[in-house]
Motif scaffolding. Sequence first.
Motif, PDB file in Angstrom:
ATOM      1  N   GLU A  25      -8.189   3.606   0.870  1.00 11.63           N
ATOM      2  CA  GLU A  25      -6.824   4.089   0.695  1.00 11.63           C
ATOM      3  C   GLU A  25      -6.486   5.100   1.787  1.00 11.63           C
ATOM      4  O   GLU A  25      -5.379   5.118   2.312  1.00 11.63           O
ATOM      5  CB  GLU A  25      -6.642   4.704  -0.705  1.00 11.63           C
ATOM      6  CG  GLU A  25      -6.455   3.645  -1.783  1.00 11.63           C
ATOM      7  CD  GLU A  25      -6.609   4.172  -3.207  1.00 11.63           C
ATOM      8  OE1 GLU A  25      -6.941   5.360  -3.376  1.00 11.63           O
ATOM      9  OE2 GLU A  25      -6.406   3.384  -4.153  1.00 11.63           O
ATOM     10  N   GLY A  26      -7.492   5.933   2.134  1.00 13.74           N
ATOM     11  CA  GLY A  26      -7.307   6.881   3.223  1.00 13.74           C
ATOM     12  C   GLY A  26      -7.005   6.175   4.545  1.00 13.74           C
ATOM     13  O   GLY A  26      -6.135   6.591   5.308  1.00 13.74           O
TER      14      GLY A  26
ATOM     15  N   PHE B 256      -5.815   2.997   4.958  1.00 13.06           N
ATOM     16  CA  PHE B 256      -4.551   2.259   4.939  1.00 13.06           C
ATOM     17  C   PHE B 256      -3.344   3.194   4.954  1.00 13.06           C
ATOM     18  O   PHE B 256      -2.265   2.821   5.400  1.00 13.06           O
ATOM     19  CB  PHE B 256      -4.493   1.327   3.721  1.00 13.06           C
ATOM     20  CG  PHE B 256      -5.562   0.268   3.750  1.00 13.06           C
ATOM     21  CD1 PHE B 256      -6.020  -0.240   4.964  1.00 13.06           C
ATOM     22  CD2 PHE B 256      -6.124  -0.212   2.582  1.00 13.06           C
ATOM     23  CE1 PHE B 256      -7.007  -1.202   5.003  1.00 13.06           C
ATOM     24  CE2 PHE B 256      -7.114  -1.180   2.609  1.00 13.06           C
ATOM     25  CZ  PHE B 256      -7.562  -1.672   3.825  1.00 13.06           C
ATOM     26  N   ALA B 257      -3.543   4.409   4.439  1.00 15.20           N
ATOM     27  CA  ALA B 257      -2.436   5.372   4.473  1.00 15.20           C
ATOM     28  C   ALA B 257      -2.330   6.008   5.857  1.00 15.20           C
ATOM     29  O   ALA B 257      -1.455   6.819   6.100  1.00 15.20           O
ATOM     30  CB  ALA B 257      -2.654   6.447   3.408  1.00 15.20           C
TER      31      ALA B 257
ATOM     32  N   LYS C  58      -4.494   8.035   7.241  1.00 13.57           N
ATOM     33  CA  LYS C  58      -4.992   9.406   7.276  1.00 13.57           C
ATOM     34  C   LYS C  58      -6.382   9.501   7.853  1.00 13.57           C
ATOM     35  O   LYS C  58      -6.843  10.573   8.219  1.00 13.57           O
ATOM     36  CB  LYS C  58      -5.024   9.974   5.859  1.00 13.57           C
ATOM     37  CG  LYS C  58      -3.658  10.357   5.353  1.00 13.57           C
ATOM     38  CD  LYS C  58      -3.779  11.164   4.083  1.00 13.57           C
ATOM     39  CE  LYS C  58      -2.433  11.446   3.479  1.00 13.57           C
ATOM     40  NZ  LYS C  58      -2.487  11.417   2.026  1.00 13.57           N
TER      41      LYS C  58
END
Lengths: 442, 293
Positions: A410-411, A413-414, A416
């Motif tokens: 998720e990190g 794909f976001a 970040k």
Amino acid sequence: MLSRRNLLAAAAVAALATGPAAAQQPVEIQFWHAMAGALNDWVDELAKGYNDSQKKYKIVAVNKGNYTEVMTGAIAAYRAGRAPHIIQVFEVGTATMMAAKGAVKPVYEVMEQAGIGWDPKVYLPAVAGYYTTTDGRMLSMPLNSSSPIFYYNKDAFKKAGLPDVAPKTWSEVRDAAKKLQASGVPCGISTAWPSWVLIENFGAMHNLPMATKENGFGGLDTVFQFNSPAHVTHMERIAEMQKTKEFDYGGRRGDSQVKFTNAECGMYIASSAGLSSILKTAKFDVGFGMMPYWPDLTKGPNGGPQNSILGGATLWVLGGKTPDEYKGVAEFFAHISKPDVQAASHQRTGYLPITLAAYELTQKQGFYEKNPGFEIANKQMTLNPPTPNSKGIRFGNLVQIRDMIEEEMEGVFAGKKAAKAALDSAVQRGNALLRQFERDNK
Amino acid sequence: MRVRVGYNNKVLPYILVAPQILITLVFFIWPASQAIYQAVQRQDPFGLRTRFVGLDNFAAILEDPGYLNSLSVTAIFSLSVAALALGLALLLAVSADRVIRGATTYKTLLIWPYAVAPAIAGVLWMFLFNPTIGSISFVLKALGYNWNHLLDGNQAMILVVLAATWKQISYNFIFFLAGLQAIPKSLIEAAAIDGAGRTRRFWTIILPLLSPTAFFLLVVNIVYAFFDTFGIIHAVTSGGPARATEILVYKVYYDAFEALDLGGSAAQSVILMAIVISLTVVQFRYVERRVHY
């Protein structure tokens, strides 16, 4: 007061008269499962089929929530001394159940003690292997095994001028995504169960190890290595696709399914167990295919994919019950393994057929010609003889580890975190959890 | 001379407080001591093997970046919820206090959300903001703003803060309204005659007189944000994405009931207990000094 005394007396008489009473009352066998909706009906009918076939035992099938809830509920019940006989445990919980020696009664023991001529070789090797010790003894009974497969929106493909076949490689997926987007579809592809699809099955399909010691099959002292250059490249490319929505992350578990069935994404990777539900909810023609692969990253035979690994759940038997009750469990297991029962289950749900006979029966009935999607998971899992990297994974604390991997993704794909940093951190944190499991289970 | 008020019977007072003590023992002291006992052990999920590990569980937690993240998430979350819920409720209460016609209708409408269970409130907000099927996210997208709280941690935080605040406003509203109505009208009228405007009257008379209510609500809201918002977090984000909304109590639940790490989870609840106790002490020792009863 008098009436209470009467009641007590009646109870005492009943207790003394167990002999004839027991002959009439079937022995109840508690079966906790996590199947909801249409799949709940399926399990109910499996139990009913067995209950109607004989009078001695009665399977009581109860839905106890999702996979995690069934497992934690059964563990709590076991600690309180009121465990059910059979519980359905997802593949992620396998290592935890295996480590619980004494609390769990291995299936091979249940079957052998019941003395009902049972041959573990009738089960699909790819399925049975996952739940078998290194010396070949089966610990739990396969019930609903699945593998991720590729779905695509045929109508959207047609509109975008794409041929009516599933893309084979990720580069083809990317091209298809661009064309879909040009024709007005907002997103190219999404996936369910991100860690299962993008890390665990990616590794198996590309014949890359996820960890040492045959992905954990060889012992608890396994160490993660899914931060190899190939894994990093894979993650970087998916992250690149996320920027343009050629790939669009849609949440954990099956949260993203609505993105596909709503026609927001034209392609989708999800469990074969989602087949019936996707066919039911999608308002367009659904096409099927195998999961895509990167030709330049695969170590599979001839630059092609190796094979996929499974998910889903098996049935575990808990300890501390009477031999008679175990006999009932064994007979129920034998019943659900019958070719006709098993073939019907497979054709109804999209889960894999768990025995070779059921697979052949389904072929003979010509079912796959009419329903091509149902055969893909099976074909994909048996593409090539499994290697140590592709026969499956077995890690302690996997529930946590999987969540952690998805958290790191998720990190990425976001936007970040860089792919390499995220995978390095997932490997490092995952190893800490593996060591903790090793210590707790020594 | 002062007359000492008391009981002549020596036993009666003990009998009268006994139920309270018993309840505290059963529902607080016993579970709390169990948590402390479990926090110094490690156990496999089935309870087959138990080892005493001393403070290892605590050491592991304090080294875990996830736990430190959870601490700061909790701080941001509970401060935002308390500030927003108190501020908005006060604004609504002051407005409702002024309304003359249809006052009952407004009050009833404002109290409604309190009757909604946290999990249901959570699901409601989740559906409104669902990136694919939510009506609000649809409007946001139409306006050119990409709403996807499944991937964007800040958006997820905003969403759970909104949902948790919305649930708590009603409760605060009732107390503020009651507090406002208890303020003697003569005081405000006197100030008005002296030439104090609306704003000045609010800051110098109404707010100080409301401070006991506000202080009580501050304590209640912080406790609410720490514990009662579990259902909302569970239903809306499950602590994600990438732990952006994993508050302490959610982490305790997750580690015990999903990850089956009982020792680690017990250690966390011991720390959580210490945090809440010290927060309450700070509030009563320092914040309460500024309250006029």
